[in-house]
Write a protein that holds these residues in place. Structure first.
Motif, short mmCIF file in Angstrom:
data_model
loop_
_atom_site.label_atom_id
_atom_site.label_comp_id
_atom_site.label_asym_id
_atom_site.label_seq_id
_atom_site.Cartn_x
_atom_site.Cartn_y
_atom_site.Cartn_z
N GLN A 1 1.10 -2.24 -7.46
CA GLN A 1 2.12 -1.19 -7.52
C GLN A 1 2.54 -0.71 -6.13
O GLN A 1 3.67 -0.25 -5.94
CB GLN A 1 1.61 -0.02 -8.38
N SER A 2 1.65 -0.83 -5.18
CA SER A 2 1.96 -0.38 -3.82
C SER A 2 3.08 -1.20 -3.20
O SER A 2 3.73 -0.76 -2.24
CB SER A 2 0.71 -0.48 -2.93
N GLU A 3 3.34 -2.39 -3.74
CA GLU A 3 4.42 -3.23 -3.21
C GLU A 3 5.79 -2.83 -3.77
O GLU A 3 6.82 -3.29 -3.27
CB GLU A 3 4.15 -4.70 -3.55
N LEU A 4 5.79 -1.98 -4.79
CA LEU A 4 7.04 -1.65 -5.47
C LEU A 4 7.66 -0.34 -5.03
O LEU A 4 8.87 -0.16 -5.12
CB LEU A 4 6.80 -1.60 -6.99
N ILE A 5 6.83 0.60 -4.56
CA ILE A 5 7.35 1.93 -4.21
C ILE A 5 6.36 2.65 -3.32
O ILE A 5 5.15 2.43 -3.39
CB ILE A 5 7.62 2.77 -5.49
N ASP A 6 6.90 3.52 -2.45
CA ASP A 6 6.06 4.37 -1.62
C ASP A 6 5.42 5.43 -2.52
O ASP A 6 6.08 6.03 -3.36
CB ASP A 6 6.91 5.04 -0.55
N LEU B 1 8.35 2.93 -16.68
CA LEU B 1 8.55 1.84 -15.74
C LEU B 1 7.65 2.11 -14.53
O LEU B 1 8.06 2.72 -13.55
CB LEU B 1 10.02 1.76 -15.32
N LEU B 2 6.40 1.70 -14.66
CA LEU B 2 5.46 1.93 -13.56
C LEU B 2 5.98 1.28 -12.29
O LEU B 2 6.65 0.27 -12.33
CB LEU B 2 4.08 1.36 -13.93
N PRO B 3 5.67 1.91 -11.12
CA PRO B 3 4.70 2.99 -10.90
C PRO B 3 5.20 4.40 -11.22
O PRO B 3 4.44 5.36 -11.08
CB PRO B 3 4.38 2.89 -9.41
N GLN B 4 6.45 4.56 -11.65
CA GLN B 4 6.93 5.89 -11.99
C GLN B 4 6.29 6.39 -13.30
O GLN B 4 6.07 5.62 -14.23
CB GLN B 4 8.45 5.91 -12.14
N TYR B 5 6.06 7.69 -13.34
CA TYR B 5 5.56 8.39 -14.52
C TYR B 5 4.19 7.88 -15.00
O TYR B 5 4.01 7.54 -16.16
CB TYR B 5 6.61 8.37 -15.64
N ARG B 6 3.27 7.85 -14.07
CA ARG B 6 1.87 7.65 -14.46
C ARG B 6 1.40 8.94 -15.12
O ARG B 6 1.78 10.03 -14.72
CB ARG B 6 1.01 7.39 -13.22
N ILE C 1 -6.36 5.66 -12.99
CA ILE C 1 -5.52 5.64 -14.18
C ILE C 1 -4.08 5.23 -13.85
O ILE C 1 -3.45 5.74 -12.92
CB ILE C 1 -5.54 7.01 -14.90
N ASP C 2 -3.57 4.24 -14.59
CA ASP C 2 -2.17 3.78 -14.52
C ASP C 2 -1.78 3.20 -13.17
O ASP C 2 -0.61 3.23 -12.79
CB ASP C 2 -1.20 4.91 -14.90
N THR C 3 -2.74 2.68 -12.41
CA THR C 3 -2.43 2.18 -11.07
C THR C 3 -2.64 0.68 -10.91
O THR C 3 -2.42 0.14 -9.83
CB THR C 3 -3.29 2.89 -10.01
N GLY C 4 -3.05 -0.02 -11.97
CA GLY C 4 -3.38 -1.44 -11.86
C GLY C 4 -2.17 -2.33 -11.62
O GLY C 4 -1.01 -1.89 -11.69
N LYS C 5 -2.44 -3.59 -11.36
CA LYS C 5 -1.38 -4.55 -11.05
C LYS C 5 -0.47 -4.76 -12.26
O LYS C 5 -0.94 -4.94 -13.39
CB LYS C 5 -1.99 -5.88 -10.61
N ILE C 6 0.83 -4.74 -11.99
CA ILE C 6 1.83 -4.83 -13.06
C ILE C 6 2.02 -6.27 -13.50
O ILE C 6 2.10 -7.20 -12.68
CB ILE C 6 3.16 -4.22 -12.58
#
Length: 323
Positions: free
Chosen positions: A197-202, A114-119, A146-151
């Motif tokens: 992803q920056s909008e979902l979690i610090d 469940l991104l952004p967790q566990y990239r 890696i693994d940082t793009g828009k969800i």
């Protein structure tokens, strides 16, 4: 335009990716090319073996490309000639910008968390190892890191007490395949919202999922019962948690993989790694704050077996401890 009208290029390698490719093919989507890893030598004879994705692609008469290097000019020319509208990535390697930017709709990836967790490379393992109670799959648009793009989309499942990374893998393989179809359809008709992803979690709260090495798999019996059990579950069946059976007098070591263990009630306080067994039905091992009963294991040179079968051929278990 519908998802089935898009020209799709699929990129993936292991079994986890096959489910998504199969869903696309059997769903009538237009897969114009499949990119997978080069054949690799395996087994005693070191014969070349196809990836799981290649096997499925060949069986279904799909166009397969197996580049050694993704920036190779010949490969890039072949990829460009496919004129893909969209690229779908499931369990493949990191793509260079020249590849993921090629299609007009871009490239999306299916990730096992469940991104952004566990990239990272081992999201399913680390979620179980860390004692999470939920995980899932996420589709996202590729960008430079890696693994940082828009969800795009997510699907969540529970991690139950006796789940292993193997059971989670199998559940998410099928759930992820359906999420891939949902994502293709949404991108085709423009019916989606891409969320940074920056909008979902610090960023400081993100847990990572780096590649797992052999030293990460070694059991430390001085840890608490839950930590040890989660490590075993999070590495079962592959790459498997391990420890060494050590003879208390000769110091002979037998590397041992442990695939499952249950917490059992036992008030005895003793040195972590101490083994108790009736020689027939059970093997218990002391941890820092309690005991685990091993149910499935594999000693060096043997196959995986239930502990009862192991004890029939290893009656001297009382002379050993785990280190």
């Amino acid at each position: 335009m519908t998802g089935k009208e898009l020209r799709l290029v699929f990129m993936g390698t292991p079994d986890f990716a096959v489910a998504s490719l199969k869903e696309l093919v059997e769903g009538g989507y237009n897969v114009v090319g499949v990119i997978t890893a080069p054949d690799k030598p395996a087994g005693r004879g070191k014969k070349l073996h196809d990836s799981a994705v290649k096997k499925y692609a060949v069986e279904n008469n799909l166009n397969v490309l197996q580049p050694d290097k993704l920036k190779n000019p010949d490969f890039l020319a072949e990829l460009n000639a496919l004129k893909a509208d969209l690229q779908v990535v499931v369990a493949f390697r990191m793509l260079p910008e020249v590849v993921w930017k090629m299609p007009r709709l871009g490239t999306f990836n299916l990730h096992g968390s469940l991104l952004p967790q566990y990239r990272g490379a081992a999201p399913l393992n680390w979620a179980v190892i860390n004692g999470e109670t939920k995980t899932g799959v996420t589709t996202f648009l590729l960008d430079h890191k890696i693994d940082t793009g828009k969800i795009l989309f997510k699907k969540e499942i529970a991690i139950w007490e006796n789940d292993t990374v193997g059971t989670i893998h199998d559940s998410l393989m099928d759930i992820g395949a359906k999420l891939v179809l949902q994502t293709v359809d949404a991108l085709a008709d423009g019916n989606y919202e891409a969320i940074p992803q920056s909008e979902l979690i610090d960023e400081t709260e993100i847990k990572h999922a780096p590649k797992i090495f052999k030293e990460d798999c070694k059991i430390d019996w001085s840890e608490d019962v839950e930590t040890v059990r989660n490590l075993i579950r999070g590495l079962s069946p592959y790459p498997a948690a391990w420890s060494s059976l050590v003879h208390t007098e000769t110091a002979k070591e037998i590397p041992t993989k442990i695939f499952f263990a249950m917490q059992v009630e036992d008030n005895k306080d003793t040195v972590p790694g101490t083994i108790e067994s009736d020689g027939k039905n059970f093997v218990k091992v002391a941890c820092a704050n309690g005991w685990l009963q091993i149910t499935d294991l594999q000693i060096a040179g043997k196959k995986r077996m239930k502990v009862q079968d192991f004890l029939r051929g290893f009656q001297q278990i009382g002379e050993y401890r785990f280190v």
